[in-house]
Structures are given as structure tokens and as C-alpha cells.
Design a protein around this motif. Structure first.
Motif, PDB file in Angstrom:
ATOM      1  N   LYS A  64       1.930   1.709 -10.557  1.00 16.19           N
ATOM      2  CA  LYS A  64       3.158   0.973 -10.234  1.00 16.19           C
ATOM      3  C   LYS A  64       2.910   0.025  -9.062  1.00 16.19           C
ATOM      4  O   LYS A  64       2.185  -0.934  -9.208  1.00 16.19           O
ATOM      5  CB  LYS A  64       4.314   1.931  -9.974  1.00 16.19           C
ATOM      6  CG  LYS A  64       4.630   2.798 -11.181  1.00 16.19           C
ATOM      7  CD  LYS A  64       5.705   3.803 -10.873  1.00 16.19           C
ATOM      8  CE  LYS A  64       5.832   4.766 -12.032  1.00 16.19           C
ATOM      9  NZ  LYS A  64       5.786   6.129 -11.650  1.00 16.19           N
ATOM     10  N   LEU A  65       3.497   0.311  -7.898  1.00 14.27           N
ATOM     11  CA  LEU A  65       3.389  -0.592  -6.763  1.00 14.27           C
ATOM     12  C   LEU A  65       2.314  -0.169  -5.765  1.00 14.27           C
ATOM     13  O   LEU A  65       2.120  -0.823  -4.748  1.00 14.27           O
ATOM     14  CB  LEU A  65       4.746  -0.684  -6.048  1.00 14.27           C
ATOM     15  CG  LEU A  65       5.900  -1.175  -6.922  1.00 14.27           C
ATOM     16  CD1 LEU A  65       7.224  -1.041  -6.176  1.00 14.27           C
ATOM     17  CD2 LEU A  65       5.673  -2.618  -7.345  1.00 14.27           C
ATOM     18  N   ASP A  66       1.615   0.922  -6.045  1.00 11.05           N
ATOM     19  CA  ASP A  66       0.574   1.430  -5.151  1.00 11.05           C
ATOM     20  C   ASP A  66      -0.798   1.053  -5.682  1.00 11.05           C
ATOM     21  O   ASP A  66      -0.985   0.935  -6.891  1.00 11.05           O
ATOM     22  CB  ASP A  66       0.631   2.958  -5.068  1.00 11.05           C
ATOM     23  CG  ASP A  66       1.855   3.457  -4.340  1.00 11.05           C
ATOM     24  OD1 ASP A  66       2.964   3.078  -4.723  1.00 11.05           O
ATOM     25  OD2 ASP A  66       1.682   4.223  -3.383  1.00 11.05           O
ATOM     26  N   GLY A  67      -1.758   0.941  -4.780  1.00 15.31           N
ATOM     27  CA  GLY A  67      -3.102   0.647  -5.230  1.00 15.31           C
ATOM     28  C   GLY A  67      -4.176   1.038  -4.245  1.00 15.31           C
ATOM     29  O   GLY A  67      -3.926   1.205  -3.047  1.00 15.31           O
ATOM     30  N   VAL A  68      -5.368   1.203  -4.803  1.00 11.11           N
ATOM     31  CA  VAL A  68      -6.587   1.470  -4.041  1.00 11.11           C
ATOM     32  C   VAL A  68      -7.634   0.519  -4.596  1.00 11.11           C
ATOM     33  O   VAL A  68      -7.843   0.464  -5.803  1.00 11.11           O
ATOM     34  CB  VAL A  68      -7.073   2.922  -4.230  1.00 11.11           C
ATOM     35  CG1 VAL A  68      -8.385   3.150  -3.504  1.00 11.11           C
ATOM     36  CG2 VAL A  68      -6.007   3.912  -3.789  1.00 11.11           C
ATOM     37  N   VAL A  69      -8.285  -0.242  -3.724  1.00  7.37           N
ATOM     38  CA  VAL A  69      -9.326  -1.168  -4.153  1.00  7.37           C
ATOM     39  C   VAL A  69     -10.552  -0.908  -3.290  1.00  7.37           C
ATOM     40  O   VAL A  69     -10.446  -0.872  -2.065  1.00  7.37           O
ATOM     41  CB  VAL A  69      -8.882  -2.643  -3.995  1.00  7.37           C
ATOM     42  CG1 VAL A  69      -9.994  -3.586  -4.413  1.00  7.37           C
ATOM     43  CG2 VAL A  69      -7.607  -2.914  -4.765  1.00  7.37           C
ATOM     44  N   VAL A  70     -11.702  -0.723  -3.936  1.00  8.43           N
ATOM     45  CA  VAL A  70     -12.953  -0.599  -3.194  1.00  8.43           C
ATOM     46  C   VAL A  70     -13.873  -1.726  -3.642  1.00  8.43           C
ATOM     47  O   VAL A  70     -13.994  -2.002  -4.840  1.00  8.43           O
ATOM     48  CB  VAL A  70     -13.645   0.768  -3.388  1.00  8.43           C
ATOM     49  CG1 VAL A  70     -12.929   1.846  -2.616  1.00  8.43           C
ATOM     50  CG2 VAL A  70     -13.744   1.145  -4.837  1.00  8.43           C
TER      51      VAL A  70
END
Length: 175
Positions: A64-70
Motif C-alpha cells: 500500500k503506502l509503505d515501502g522498503v528499498v535497498v
């Protein structure tokens, strides 16, 4: 005629479920985390069930509106607070959407010293509604042997993800 209590279907005898109290963007306290092991030499815990997209320089996990980017890049030296302010913050403010940086600090984590950048930004516009959301972001910069990993965590402003973000940033390990 009223039904006799003993003849009600089982679903009618259920108690009402409490309404959801989490504001948009809160990662539930009951969220399960799984290990993500990158072929680029690191691992960390990420929320189970989030949509994963592999990228040439890393991966992203979105719900949804949350994220994790590496993302991984090469670097000549470990970033310092001063170099992060001069390089990363300037690029972030120039390329991000209404970015407002509130803190740049050196932090000690199990994987070693890292730089933590805290800021707010606008989300990408929704493709259908064109609506945007104000986001809270934390970016961690980890360095080892010429490799720089940026861990980006974001959620709607006001979401309570302190414990979950701490779990993910502290779970980062070099392989």
C-alpha cells in the motif's frame, strides 16, 4: 417468531470484531518478518507478504503506502555526516518531491557504523486519483569494502513504525 438461542447458526453467535485502529501506513505489531538475502552481499529482515520487485541495483518491497528499498552502489570511502550532507542530502533534495531533511546522524548498528538521514517527502501521485501523501522517510547508508548500500524506509507521515523500522535497520548484515 424468535429463533431459539440453541438453533442460531454459529456465525450469528460470534462477537463483533474490533475495528482496525491502525492509521494508514502503520505496520501492525503482529507483522512477520522474513530474511531477504541479496545476491549483492547483504541480508536484512523485510515484512512477509509485501510485493517484491528486483532491480538491477537491489530490490524494493511495497505494501500500500509503505515501502522498503535497498540499492547498492560503489563508493570510495564510508560516508560521514558531513559528506552525507554535502552529497546525499543535496541529491535527495534536488531529485525528491518536496524533500525536507530533519536529521543526518551517525548511528551504531550491529552491521557497524551507518549514516541515518531522516526526512519527509511527497509520494508519487496516484495513477488514478492523482492524490499524493506526505511521507516520513529514513535512509540508512551502510559501507564496506567499496560497496555502499542505501536502505530506504517510507510510510505516510504519522504512521507509527518506529519499532519495525528499527528491527529492519538493525537486521542488516554483510554476507
Amino acid at each position: 417468531m424468535l429463533p431459539v438461542l440453541g438453533s442460531l447458526p454459529a456465525s450469528a453467535a460470534e462477537k463483533p470484531v474490533q475495528p482496525e485502529k491502525n492509521p494508514p501506513g502503520d505496520i501492525p505489531d503482529s507483522q512477520v518478518f522474513i530474511d531477504y538475502i541479496s545476491p549483492q552481499g547483504f541480508a536484512l529482515k523485510v515484512p512477509e507478504g509485501w510485493a517484491r520487485s528486483d532491480r538491477a541495483d537491489g530490490a524494493s518491497f511495497v505494501d500500500k503506502l509503505d515501502g522498503v528499498v535497498v540499492s547498492v552502489s560503489k563508493a570510495d570511502a564510508a560516508p560521514t555526516v558531513d559528506s552525507a550532507k554535502a552529497d546525499y542530502v543535496a541529491k535527495l533534495e534536488a531529485s525528491g518531491r518536496a524533500v525536507r531533511v530533519s536529521a543526518v546522524k551517525q548511528v551504531k548498528l550491529p552491521a557497524g557504523t551507518a549514516i541515518r538521514i531522516v526526512y519527509t517527502s511527497n509520494s508519487e501521485p496516484n495513477a488514478v486519483t492523482n492524490r499524493q501523501v506526505r511521507l516520513e522517510n529514513e535512509r540508512y547508508l551502510y559501507f564496506k569494502d567499496g560497496k555502499l548500500v542505501a536502505l530506504e524506509l517510507y510510510a505516510p507521515k504519522g504512521a507509527d513504525n518506529v519499532d519495525q523500522w528499527q528491527l529492519m535497520s538493525s537486521s542488516f548484515r554483510w554476507k
